[in-house]
Design a protein around this motif. Structure first.
Motif, mmCIF file in Angstrom:
data_model
loop_
_atom_site.group_PDB
_atom_site.id
_atom_site.type_symbol
_atom_site.label_atom_id
_atom_site.label_comp_id
_atom_site.label_asym_id
_atom_site.label_seq_id
_atom_site.Cartn_x
_atom_site.Cartn_y
_atom_site.Cartn_z
ATOM 1 N N ALA A 164 31.597 32.674 60.868
ATOM 2 C CA ALA A 164 32.917 33.147 60.234
ATOM 3 C C ALA A 164 32.722 33.294 58.688
ATOM 4 N N PHE A 165 32.309 32.299 58.080
ATOM 5 C CA PHE A 165 32.000 32.261 56.710
ATOM 6 C C PHE A 165 31.250 33.538 56.508
ATOM 7 N N ALA A 166 29.936 33.819 56.738
ATOM 8 C CA ALA A 166 29.338 35.065 56.491
ATOM 9 C C ALA A 166 29.954 36.138 56.900
ATOM 10 N N ALA A 167 30.843 36.476 57.929
ATOM 11 C CA ALA A 167 31.683 37.599 58.119
ATOM 12 C C ALA A 167 32.552 37.875 56.944
ATOM 13 N N ILE A 168 33.275 36.704 56.408
ATOM 14 C CA ILE A 168 34.053 37.020 55.287
ATOM 15 C C ILE A 168 33.394 37.777 54.057
ATOM 16 N N TRP A 169 32.195 37.193 53.897
ATOM 17 C CA TRP A 169 31.610 37.880 52.677
ATOM 18 C C TRP A 169 31.267 39.226 53.019
ATOM 19 N N ALA A 170 30.724 39.716 54.443
ATOM 20 C CA ALA A 170 30.624 40.854 54.992
ATOM 21 C C ALA A 170 31.675 41.834 55.009
ATOM 22 N N VAL A 171 33.026 41.455 55.060
ATOM 23 C CA VAL A 171 34.267 41.988 55.021
ATOM 24 C C VAL A 171 34.317 42.504 53.692
ATOM 25 N N SER A 172 34.123 41.722 52.510
ATOM 26 C CA SER A 172 34.437 41.876 51.189
ATOM 27 C C SER A 172 33.194 43.130 50.770
ATOM 28 N N GLY A 173 32.188 43.066 51.288
ATOM 29 C CA GLY A 173 31.216 44.035 51.010
ATOM 30 C C GLY A 173 31.624 45.102 51.767
ATOM 31 N N TRP A 174 32.180 45.531 53.086
ATOM 32 C CA TRP A 174 32.729 46.388 53.720
ATOM 33 C C TRP A 174 33.678 47.233 52.881
ATOM 34 N N LEU A 175 34.632 46.413 52.338
ATOM 35 C CA LEU A 175 36.034 46.807 51.407
ATOM 36 C C LEU A 175 35.408 47.421 50.155
ATOM 37 N N PHE A 176 34.378 46.706 49.666
ATOM 38 C CA PHE A 176 33.989 47.228 48.415
ATOM 39 C C PHE A 176 33.257 48.798 48.820
ATOM 40 N N ARG A 177 32.590 48.659 49.810
ATOM 41 C CA ARG A 177 31.913 50.214 50.157
ATOM 42 C C ARG A 177 33.263 51.171 50.374
ATOM 43 N N ARG A 178 34.366 50.634 50.988
ATOM 44 C CA ARG A 178 35.417 51.487 50.883
ATOM 45 C C ARG A 178 35.849 52.010 49.750
ATOM 46 N N ALA A 179 35.911 51.271 48.772
ATOM 47 C CA ALA A 179 36.366 51.399 47.461
ATOM 48 C C ALA A 179 35.418 52.576 46.700
ATOM 49 N N THR A 180 34.196 52.466 47.005
ATOM 50 C CA THR A 180 33.047 53.131 46.440
ATOM 51 C C THR A 180 33.339 54.833 47.090
ATOM 52 N N ASN A 181 33.604 54.793 48.538
ATOM 53 C CA ASN A 181 33.931 56.017 48.991
ATOM 54 C C ASN A 181 35.116 56.709 48.664
ATOM 55 N N SER A 182 36.214 55.883 48.379
ATOM 56 C CA SER A 182 37.465 56.537 47.783
ATOM 57 C C SER A 182 37.437 57.004 46.555
ATOM 58 N N HIS A 183 36.591 56.105 45.763
ATOM 59 C CA HIS A 183 36.385 56.554 44.214
ATOM 60 C C HIS A 183 35.454 57.886 44.435
ATOM 61 N N ARG A 184 34.408 58.156 45.059
ATOM 62 C CA ARG A 184 34.030 59.241 45.173
ATOM 63 C C ARG A 184 34.757 60.501 45.439
ATOM 64 N N GLN A 185 35.733 60.390 46.451
ATOM 65 C CA GLN A 185 36.833 61.257 46.903
ATOM 66 C C GLN A 185 37.678 61.920 45.691
ATOM 67 N N LEU A 186 37.851 60.677 44.830
ATOM 68 C CA LEU A 186 38.796 61.171 43.635
ATOM 69 C C LEU A 186 38.053 61.816 42.677
ATOM 70 N N ALA A 187 36.834 61.854 42.570
ATOM 71 C CA ALA A 187 36.024 62.418 41.293
ATOM 72 C C ALA A 187 35.616 63.737 41.646
#
Length: 187
Positions: A164-187
């Motif tokens: 469960a703890f490892a999954a929390i870190w992975a969720v954070s990674g996934w959210l940062f990846r989404r932030a990367t994708n949304s940032h690219r769409q704005l640019a």
């Protein structure tokens, strides 16, 4: 909101959260927190809040800010659980010190990435993988002997909790990846 206002809010939130165990200590005889426990909790909570405030200010993206919150919560929970009861056996088991490697991977990765979303995503996924590796090493490779040996450690409980703890870190990674994708769409 100014930085000073944000820091003040973090300090107030920390104080309010510490009222919970203080109230419990007044009414529950089994609540055995010492002054040192309150100080440690205050430092952890304030430090986590301040870390969130400072890093979340680096982006206007909701996904980025949420990812920062999840990553900070993962770090806080890792330290808190390790100090309170330990992640493998009791808090006295020296194998628990291996989990500092997870924090090191996350922090070093964040600084190397300069807190940019894609690099932060990679750092959080690396922290998640490190968590899994550290758990495997702590359980199956490096088994303490003597006083630190704990044959009563329940393998399934340790695997589920650490998963469960490892999954929390992975969720954070996934959210940062989404932030990367949304940032690219704005640019």
């Amino acid at each position: 909101m100014t930085l000073a206002k944000s820091v003040t809010r973090v300090a107030l939130a920390t104080g309010l959260l510490l009222l919970i165990p203080l109230t419990a200590k007044l009414f529950i005889a089994e609540m055995a927190w010492s002054v040192g426990d309150f100080v440690a909790a205050g430092i952890l909570l304030f430090g986590a809040g301040l870390t969130f405030v400072l890093i979340a200010r680096m982006s206007d993206s909701t996904a980025y800010r949420l990812a920062v919150g999840v990553a900070v919560a993962a770090g806080l929970l890792l330290v808190w659980a390790n100090l309170a009861v330990g992640l493998v056996g009791s808090e006295d088991n020296p194998a628990n010190l291996l989990y500092l490697g997870v924090l090191a991977v996350a922090l070093i990765g964040a600084f190397v990435a300069r807190f940019r979303p894609l690099g932060m995503s990679n750092a959080m996924f690396a922290a998640s993988l490190t968590y899994i590796v550290v758990t495997a090493v702590a359980l199956f490779v490096w088994t303490p002997t003597g006083v630190a040996a704990e044959p009563q450690v329940k393998l399934l409980n340790v695997l589920v909790a650490n998963g469960a703890f490892a999954a929390i870190w992975a969720v954070s990674g996934w959210l940062f990846r989404r932030a990367t994708n949304s940032h690219r769409q704005l640019a």
